[in-house]
Design a protein around this motif. Structure first.
Motif, PDB file in Angstrom:
ATOM      1  N   THR A   1       0.835  -1.191   0.000  1.00 14.55           N
ATOM      2  CA  THR A   1       0.000   0.000   0.000  1.00 14.55           C
ATOM      3  C   THR A   1       0.871   1.243   0.000  1.00 14.55           C
ATOM      4  OG1 THR A   1      -0.090   0.071   2.418  1.00 14.55           O
ATOM      5  CG2 THR A   1      -1.856  -1.152   1.291  1.00 14.55           C
ATOM      6  N   ASP A   2       0.228   2.352  -0.282  1.00 11.90           N
ATOM      7  CA  ASP A   2       0.900   3.652  -0.252  1.00 11.90           C
ATOM      8  C   ASP A   2       1.554   3.888   1.110  1.00 11.90           C
ATOM      9  OD1 ASP A   2       1.627   6.270  -0.692  1.00 11.90           O
ATOM     10  OD2 ASP A   2      -0.396   7.086  -0.581  1.00 11.90           O
ATOM     11  N   SER A   3       0.897   3.443   2.177  1.00 16.16           N
ATOM     12  CA  SER A   3       1.404   3.700   3.531  1.00 16.16           C
ATOM     13  C   SER A   3       2.687   2.948   3.842  1.00 16.16           C
ATOM     14  CB  SER A   3       0.338   3.321   4.572  1.00 16.16           C
ATOM     15  OG  SER A   3       0.030   1.941   4.497  1.00 16.16           O
TER      16      SER A   3
ATOM     17  N   HIS B   1      -4.417   4.576  -6.789  1.00 13.86           N
ATOM     18  CA  HIS B   1      -5.029   3.723  -5.788  1.00 13.86           C
ATOM     19  C   HIS B   1      -6.093   2.871  -6.476  1.00 13.86           C
ATOM     20  CE1 HIS B   1      -3.628   6.959  -2.936  1.00 13.86           C
ATOM     21  NE2 HIS B   1      -3.230   5.867  -2.301  1.00 13.86           N
ATOM     22  N   ILE B   2      -6.270   1.653  -5.983  1.00 18.16           N
ATOM     23  CA  ILE B   2      -7.316   0.771  -6.483  1.00 18.16           C
ATOM     24  C   ILE B   2      -8.408   0.673  -5.431  1.00 18.16           C
ATOM     25  CG2 ILE B   2      -7.885  -1.554  -7.286  1.00 18.16           C
ATOM     26  CD1 ILE B   2      -4.895  -1.913  -7.983  1.00 18.16           C
ATOM     27  N   THR B   3      -9.632   1.031  -5.809  1.00 15.30           N
ATOM     28  CA  THR B   3     -10.750   0.804  -4.898  1.00 15.30           C
ATOM     29  C   THR B   3     -10.848  -0.694  -4.659  1.00 15.30           C
ATOM     30  OG1 THR B   3     -11.931   2.703  -5.842  1.00 15.30           O
ATOM     31  CG2 THR B   3     -13.214   1.150  -4.516  1.00 15.30           C
ATOM     32  N   PRO B   4     -10.716  -1.144  -3.428  1.00 20.00           N
ATOM     33  CA  PRO B   4     -10.634  -2.583  -3.184  1.00 20.00           C
ATOM     34  C   PRO B   4     -11.850  -3.344  -3.698  1.00 20.00           C
ATOM     35  CG  PRO B   4     -10.030  -1.342  -1.222  1.00 20.00           C
ATOM     36  CD  PRO B   4     -10.598  -0.363  -2.178  1.00 20.00           C
ATOM     37  N   ALA B   5     -11.590  -4.557  -4.181  1.00 16.44           N
ATOM     38  CA  ALA B   5     -12.676  -5.453  -4.559  1.00 16.44           C
ATOM     39  C   ALA B   5     -13.509  -5.755  -3.322  1.00 16.44           C
ATOM     40  CB  ALA B   5     -12.099  -6.742  -5.138  1.00 16.44           C
ATOM     41  N   LEU B   6     -14.743  -6.207  -3.535  1.00 20.26           N
ATOM     42  CA  LEU B   6     -15.556  -6.694  -2.432  1.00 20.26           C
ATOM     43  C   LEU B   6     -15.938  -8.133  -2.717  1.00 20.26           C
ATOM     44  CD1 LEU B   6     -16.948  -6.045   0.270  1.00 20.26           C
ATOM     45  CD2 LEU B   6     -19.024  -5.606  -1.050  1.00 20.26           C
TER      46      LEU B   6
ATOM     47  N   SER C   1      -1.094  -4.539  -6.174  1.00 15.21           N
ATOM     48  CA  SER C   1      -1.433  -5.337  -4.989  1.00 15.21           C
ATOM     49  C   SER C   1      -2.924  -5.611  -4.997  1.00 15.21           C
ATOM     50  CB  SER C   1      -1.005  -4.621  -3.703  1.00 15.21           C
ATOM     51  OG  SER C   1      -1.555  -3.310  -3.646  1.00 15.21           O
ATOM     52  N   GLU C   2      -3.353  -6.527  -4.135  1.00 14.99           N
ATOM     53  CA  GLU C   2      -4.748  -6.966  -4.122  1.00 14.99           C
ATOM     54  C   GLU C   2      -5.568  -6.284  -3.029  1.00 14.99           C
ATOM     55  OE1 GLU C   2      -3.228 -11.475  -5.251  1.00 14.99           O
ATOM     56  OE2 GLU C   2      -3.998 -11.019  -3.246  1.00 14.99           O
TER      57      GLU C   2
ATOM     58  N   TRP D   1      -5.292   1.325   0.797  1.00 13.15           N
ATOM     59  CA  TRP D   1      -5.874   0.627  -0.348  1.00 13.15           C
ATOM     60  C   TRP D   1      -4.762   0.007  -1.196  1.00 13.15           C
ATOM     61  CZ3 TRP D   1     -10.238   4.059  -2.893  1.00 13.15           C
ATOM     62  CH2 TRP D   1     -11.217   4.333  -1.934  1.00 13.15           C
ATOM     63  N   PRO D   2      -5.106  -0.984  -1.995  1.00 18.36           N
ATOM     64  CA  PRO D   2      -4.113  -1.519  -2.946  1.00 18.36           C
ATOM     65  C   PRO D   2      -3.761  -0.468  -3.993  1.00 18.36           C
ATOM     66  CG  PRO D   2      -6.290  -2.436  -3.386  1.00 18.36           C
ATOM     67  CD  PRO D   2      -6.393  -1.681  -2.089  1.00 18.36           C
ATOM     68  N   ILE D   3      -2.647  -0.676  -4.668  1.00 20.48           N
ATOM     69  CA  ILE D   3      -2.172   0.301  -5.653  1.00 20.48           C
ATOM     70  C   ILE D   3      -1.734  -0.388  -6.942  1.00 20.48           C
ATOM     71  CG2 ILE D   3      -1.450   2.013  -3.942  1.00 20.48           C
ATOM     72  CD1 ILE D   3       1.392   1.007  -4.220  1.00 20.48           C
TER      73      ILE D   3
END
Length: 466
Positions: A13-15, A35-40, A246-247, A434-436
């Motif tokens: 992640t960015d962090s 950033h990728i809005t995480p899957a649900l 990343s996921e 979030w994933p990236i």
């Protein structure tokens, strides 16, 4: 087409990017990223299916790492056939542009019987005498013996379980990811695929075991940065462009939620006794939950209980929301494999699969690493039971029995869910968690935030854009 390696750095992640990750930080600085809005749910199988099909679970069918098979009346986790994933895959789309395009899938999931040209995936052997023999599956078959001859055996115990992410006789903390990275170089040297999908799980272990705020995580971050650095340098020398992604991101947790115990208390969940142990009987239960990190699919064999179940679960400490059919349609999670209700935990909470009330009658597999028998995901498999004195001596004795051909049960996993300090599956409150996606092909990415299904288009543009 521009040959491309997509390196999936699990948990990145960015962090986490900064002075501890000089290689990844430099790669980001000179690339386009989003950033990728995480899957649900934000879990491995769903995220990867979104990325590689451009579809949501309602279309491709991968509603989690596992689900309840309503025809078999069984919970099935970590299945490997690619036929489970509906929709045209990224590499199949590339072949429509150029029939000579090839793809290698290295430890990405649903990696058996796919249309990818080359694949390697973890796959133990199970002889009739009850043994479990660690191994890999490959396509073509010839890769399996050739790559093991060149790289040695895949260090399977370091891929998942209490030996993953820590130094043990089975290998270094990053042994699994280093072997996978070496396999990516091996595949490139032998076959030069158009698309090389590489999975590096190293961060996944201690971020769940210790939590993202533990100072010890710094060592893991530095280790994965070094692995990525070597891979980027290798691929650049061969004029292969690189995408890092990343996921999901892993956040700190302190609240395990035991939905199945709650349903049992209400008289909705059925348990049968076998050899003095309790087994969950899904087909005979009126209601039960399939836990998958911070998301739980709730299946209703008695639909009359829907309102009562939703009201009950909504009041449970640690549960943020419960989605029903209409909301699942809006979220793209309305598939026959999904639960009739889907619960999402608070950011500091996660769901267990536990259904027994007394540890003495827990099923024998509960104290082992057994990702297929357990009717839900179990991150406690990352731990050795702290209540067992000289646990490593016990492990050595069990391994000796196995080597001598005797049956043995490696029952060294605790039943204490409070040990888990990190989880994922929901959308974190902070975008930095979030994933990236980072691509050095800056022309392929023109926005700062992507839906998880949009990753497919970005990867395709990256490959097709000169």
């Amino acid at each position: 087409m521009k040959r491309t390696a997509v390196i999936n750095v699990v948990g990145l992640t960015d962090s986490l990017i900064g002075p501890r990750t000089p290689c990844i930080a430099d790669f980001l600085k000179n690339s386009a990223w989003a950033h990728i809005t995480p899957a649900l749910p934000a879990v491995t199988c769903t995220a990867q299916a979104n990325y590689l099909t451009g579809l949501k679970p309602a279309q491709h069918g991968i509603v989690g790492n596992g689900w309840y098979n309503r025809e078999m009346d069984e919970v099935q986790f970590w299945k490997q056939s690619n036929h489970l994933v509906k929709g045209r895959k990224l590499w199949e789309d590339l072949r429509r542009v150029d029939s000579k395009a090839t793809c290698a899938k290295l430890f990405w999931w649903y990696n058996m019987y796919s249309s990818a040209n080359y694949s390697i995936t973890p796959r133990p052997m199970y002889p009739a005498d009850g043994r479990k023999v660690f191994d890999i599956y490959s396509w073509p078959y010839s890769i399996r013996e050739q790559i093991k001859g060149d790289l040695g055996e895949f260090p399977f115990p370091t891929f998942w379980g209490p030996a993953a992410g820590v130094k043990t006789p089975q290998g270094a903390p990053d042994a699994a990811s280093r072997w996978i990275a070496a396999s990516a170089r091996w595949i490139e040297e032998k076959f030069q695929p158009t698309l090389n999908l590489v999975y590096l799980p190293h961060l996944d272990y201690n971020l769940q075991r210790l939590g993202p705020n533990d100072p010890a995580i710094e060592a893991d971050v530095r280790q994965i940065d070094a692995i990525v650095d070597d891979l980027i340098a290798f691929f650049r020398e061969r004029s292969v462009q690189v995408v890092l992604l990343s996921e999901y991101g892993i956040t700190a947790v302190n609240t395990p939620i035991h939905l199945n115990r709650l349903f049992r208390q209400e008289g909705w969940l059925t348990v049968k006794e076998e050899l003095g142990r309790e087994l969950l009987d899904c087909g005979a239960s009126r209601v039960f939950a399939v836990a998958d990190h911070q998301v739980a699919h709730i299946y209703l064999n008695d639909r009359r209980l829907e309102r009562a179940v939703r009201d009950l679960v909504s009041k449970v400490r640690g549960v943020e929301t419960v989605f029903s059919e209409t909301q699942l349609m809006e979220l793209g999670l309305n598939h026959t494999r999904a639960g009739d209700l889907v619960a999402v935990a608070n950011e500091d909470a996660w769901f267990t699969y536990y259904y027994w009330n007394e540890d003495a009658v827990a099923p024998d597999f509960a104290r082992t690493v057994d990702i297929h028998r357990k009717p839900g995901y179990d991150p406690v498999e990352l731990f050795l039971d702290p209540t067992i004195s000289r646990v490593k001596l016990k492990i050595a004795w069990r391994l000796l029995k196995k080597k001598l051909g005797f049956r043995m049960l490696m029952d060294v996993i605790p039943l204490d869910a409070s040990l888990v300090k990190g989880s994922h599956g929901r959308r974190p409150a902070k975008q930095a968690d979030w994933p990236i996606l980072i691509t050095e092909n800056t022309a392929a990415l023109n926005k700062s935030q992507l839906d998880s299904a949009e990753v497919y288009k970005v990867l395709k543009r990256t490959i097709l854009t000169p």
